[in-house]
Design a protein around this motif. Sequence first.
Motif, PDB file in Angstrom:
ATOM      1  N   ARG A   1      16.757  12.580   6.378  1.00 20.09           N
ATOM      2  CA  ARG A   1      17.872  12.871   5.292  1.00 20.09           C
ATOM      3  C   ARG A   1      17.057  13.262   3.999  1.00 20.09           C
ATOM      4  N   ILE A   2      17.266  14.507   3.434  1.00 16.87           N
ATOM      5  CA  ILE A   2      16.405  15.231   2.518  1.00 16.87           C
ATOM      6  C   ILE A   2      17.513  15.464   1.364  1.00 16.87           C
ATOM      7  N   LYS A   3      16.848  15.680   0.096  1.00 15.15           N
ATOM      8  CA  LYS A   3      17.692  16.317  -0.830  1.00 15.15           C
ATOM      9  C   LYS A   3      16.866  17.467  -1.404  1.00 15.15           C
ATOM     10  N   LEU A   4      17.758  18.435  -1.620  1.00 14.24           N
ATOM     11  CA  LEU A   4      17.217  19.719  -2.037  1.00 14.24           C
ATOM     12  C   LEU A   4      18.786  20.420  -2.527  1.00 14.24           C
ATOM     13  N   ARG A   5      18.573  21.499  -3.260  1.00 16.87           N
ATOM     14  CA  ARG A   5      19.568  22.252  -3.916  1.00 16.87           C
ATOM     15  C   ARG A   5      19.672  23.754  -3.015  1.00 16.87           C
ATOM     16  N   LEU A   6      20.855  23.668  -2.503  1.00 11.93           N
ATOM     17  CA  LEU A   6      21.271  24.961  -1.732  1.00 11.93           C
ATOM     18  C   LEU A   6      21.734  26.210  -2.874  1.00 11.93           C
TER      19      LEU A   6
ATOM     20  N   LYS B   1      10.987  23.350  -2.606  1.00  7.09           N
ATOM     21  CA  LYS B   1      10.738  21.758  -2.583  1.00  7.09           C
ATOM     22  C   LYS B   1      11.890  20.991  -2.603  1.00  7.09           C
ATOM     23  N   PHE B   2      11.674  19.834  -1.759  1.00  5.24           N
ATOM     24  CA  PHE B   2      12.538  19.037  -1.624  1.00  5.24           C
ATOM     25  C   PHE B   2      12.105  17.400  -1.498  1.00  5.24           C
ATOM     26  N   GLU B   3      12.954  16.346  -1.369  1.00  5.64           N
ATOM     27  CA  GLU B   3      12.830  15.194  -1.459  1.00  5.64           C
ATOM     28  C   GLU B   3      12.962  14.583  -0.330  1.00  5.64           C
ATOM     29  N   LEU B   4      12.125  13.778   0.557  1.00  5.20           N
ATOM     30  CA  LEU B   4      12.320  13.274   1.735  1.00  5.20           C
ATOM     31  C   LEU B   4      12.909  11.651   1.312  1.00  5.20           C
ATOM     32  N   LEU B   5      14.472  11.555   1.720  1.00  6.76           N
ATOM     33  CA  LEU B   5      14.801  10.280   1.463  1.00  6.76           C
ATOM     34  C   LEU B   5      14.854   9.267   2.541  1.00  6.76           C
ATOM     35  N   GLU B   6      14.637   9.789   3.835  1.00  6.22           N
ATOM     36  CA  GLU B   6      14.680   9.013   5.015  1.00  6.22           C
ATOM     37  C   GLU B   6      14.127   9.813   6.158  1.00  6.22           C
ATOM     38  N   GLY B   7      13.302   9.392   7.183  1.00  2.00           N
ATOM     39  CA  GLY B   7      12.833   9.971   8.234  1.00  2.00           C
ATOM     40  C   GLY B   7      11.294  10.193   8.027  1.00  2.00           C
TER      41      GLY B   7
ATOM     42  N   MET C   1      14.604  17.893  19.666  1.00  8.93           N
ATOM     43  CA  MET C   1      15.449  18.354  18.618  1.00  8.93           C
ATOM     44  C   MET C   1      15.814  17.182  17.723  1.00  8.93           C
ATOM     45  N   THR C   2      15.247  17.455  16.466  1.00  7.32           N
ATOM     46  CA  THR C   2      15.504  16.339  15.413  1.00  7.32           C
ATOM     47  C   THR C   2      17.091  16.910  14.542  1.00  7.32           C
ATOM     48  N   GLU C   3      17.699  16.202  13.739  1.00 13.03           N
ATOM     49  CA  GLU C   3      18.808  16.439  12.939  1.00 13.03           C
ATOM     50  C   GLU C   3      18.558  16.138  11.676  1.00 13.03           C
ATOM     51  N   ILE C   4      18.610  16.924  10.686  1.00 11.88           N
ATOM     52  CA  ILE C   4      18.388  16.986   9.215  1.00 11.88           C
ATOM     53  C   ILE C   4      19.836  17.090   8.500  1.00 11.88           C
ATOM     54  N   GLN C   5      19.890  15.757   7.612  1.00  9.96           N
ATOM     55  CA  GLN C   5      21.002  15.802   6.986  1.00  9.96           C
ATOM     56  C   GLN C   5      20.715  16.249   5.341  1.00  9.96           C
ATOM     57  N   ILE C   6      21.605  16.878   4.776  1.00 13.21           N
ATOM     58  CA  ILE C   6      21.374  17.227   3.149  1.00 13.21           C
ATOM     59  C   ILE C   6      22.215  16.374   2.444  1.00 13.21           C
ATOM     60  N   GLU C   7      21.609  15.302   1.568  1.00 11.40           N
ATOM     61  CA  GLU C   7      21.955  14.429   0.871  1.00 11.40           C
ATOM     62  C   GLU C   7      23.124  15.212  -0.008  1.00 11.40           C
ATOM     63  N   GLY C   8      24.195  14.481  -0.148  1.00  5.82           N
ATOM     64  CA  GLY C   8      25.233  15.088  -1.269  1.00  5.82           C
ATOM     65  C   GLY C   8      25.860  16.226  -0.817  1.00  5.82           C
ATOM     66  N   SER C   9      25.842  16.456   0.641  1.00  4.25           N
ATOM     67  CA  SER C   9      26.904  17.601   0.968  1.00  4.25           C
ATOM     68  C   SER C   9      27.029  17.441   2.383  1.00  4.25           C
TER      69      SER C   9
ATOM     70  N   GLY D   1       6.784  12.425  -5.389  1.00  6.00           N
ATOM     71  CA  GLY D   1       7.084  12.569  -3.932  1.00  6.00           C
ATOM     72  C   GLY D   1       7.615  13.755  -3.297  1.00  6.00           C
ATOM     73  N   ARG D   2       7.680  14.870  -4.229  1.00  5.75           N
ATOM     74  CA  ARG D   2       8.307  16.271  -3.547  1.00  5.75           C
ATOM     75  C   ARG D   2       7.430  16.711  -2.490  1.00  5.75           C
ATOM     76  N   LYS D   3       8.106  17.427  -1.593  1.00  7.43           N
ATOM     77  CA  LYS D   3       7.417  18.192  -0.436  1.00  7.43           C
ATOM     78  C   LYS D   3       7.805  19.648  -0.262  1.00  7.43           C
ATOM     79  N   LEU D   4       7.272  20.444   0.345  1.00  4.91           N
ATOM     80  CA  LEU D   4       7.585  22.035   0.543  1.00  4.91           C
ATOM     81  C   LEU D   4       8.216  21.937   1.976  1.00  4.91           C
ATOM     82  N   ALA D   5       9.470  22.502   2.014  1.00  9.64           N
ATOM     83  CA  ALA D   5      10.048  22.673   3.388  1.00  9.64           C
ATOM     84  C   ALA D   5       9.321  23.535   4.299  1.00  9.64           C
TER      85      ALA D   5
END
Length: 338
Positions: free
Chosen positions: A85-90, A45-51, A1-9, A71-75
Amino acid sequence: MTEIQIEGSAHSFPCAPGDTLLGAGLRAGLGMPYECTAGACGTCKFELLEGEVEVLWDGAPGLSARDLNKGRKLACQCRPLTDCRIKLRLDDACLPQAHPIKQTATLIASNDITHDIREFRFGTDVPASFRPGQFAALQLPGVNGTRAYSMSNLPNSEGEWHFQVRRVQGGNGSNTLFDNLRVGDRIVLDGPYGMAYLREDSARDVVCIAGGSGLAPMVSIARAMADAGQLASRRLHFFYGARTHRDVCGESLLEALPGFGDRIRFYPAISSVQESEAQSWSGRVGFIHEYVEEVVGPDIHGHDYYMAGPPPMIQAVLDTLQTRHKVDRSQIYFDRFF
């Protein structure tokens, strides 16, 4: 199991081995924007900041050259290999109505609807929980990736999921269903997904527009309206666009609902008439978006619109409703995966 952190939230969520970032986020109840779950629309779309992630489809059409350069990717096409650690808009509008579940489903029956559309009925061990108009992602044996198909039935405690699938020439998913799957065979069913589900809190009359196997979610919506008694106060105009006479379907399914012919009206149209069927077809010939415009007429702003079908049909309807008539986007519902 991995843990995903959303940047800025303050949001983070776990991702099980083999799951995608999108699937895990929705299972955790987060409002992650998406439409197709299959790499085509680009909404997730999201941006991968770490991992580190595994990309399932390098050439997914949902990413433009500009997206790739940034460098954008598709979730929906990424599986995390490490904590990330990822950056996306909830978006609260994308909060799942029912959290998707990945489970085993068994084929229990199938029957032909037209010469190239067949209904496949699957059973699961837990109730089928979804909103009318939603879809599920099916993992079929021998097929890479998943295939998205809409449910045609209603949510039920028996765990039945009905899909109306059109055979696509060269389509691995549909051909596997038609030719290789037998009653008793098992697949992986992941769902529900989709934002084009019936809004029961609206008082406006409803227009359903279907083409091809887009029939399924529109039938589910019609059945839900009838089941909930909504047809006492709302009318349903059901349009079906087909290429030829033999492709037309849906009327017999609607005839079984109370109010057919009065509160429910069926409007089929074909885009062309073959010489062999010129005498047998007396209905509308032309594009379905033109038929909608003609029938709904001066009250075009007074309806909720649900649609499912080939992308050119969807775009033509959108051009008619939004560009030509300025119908508010909040009255139009569809998912981009057909």
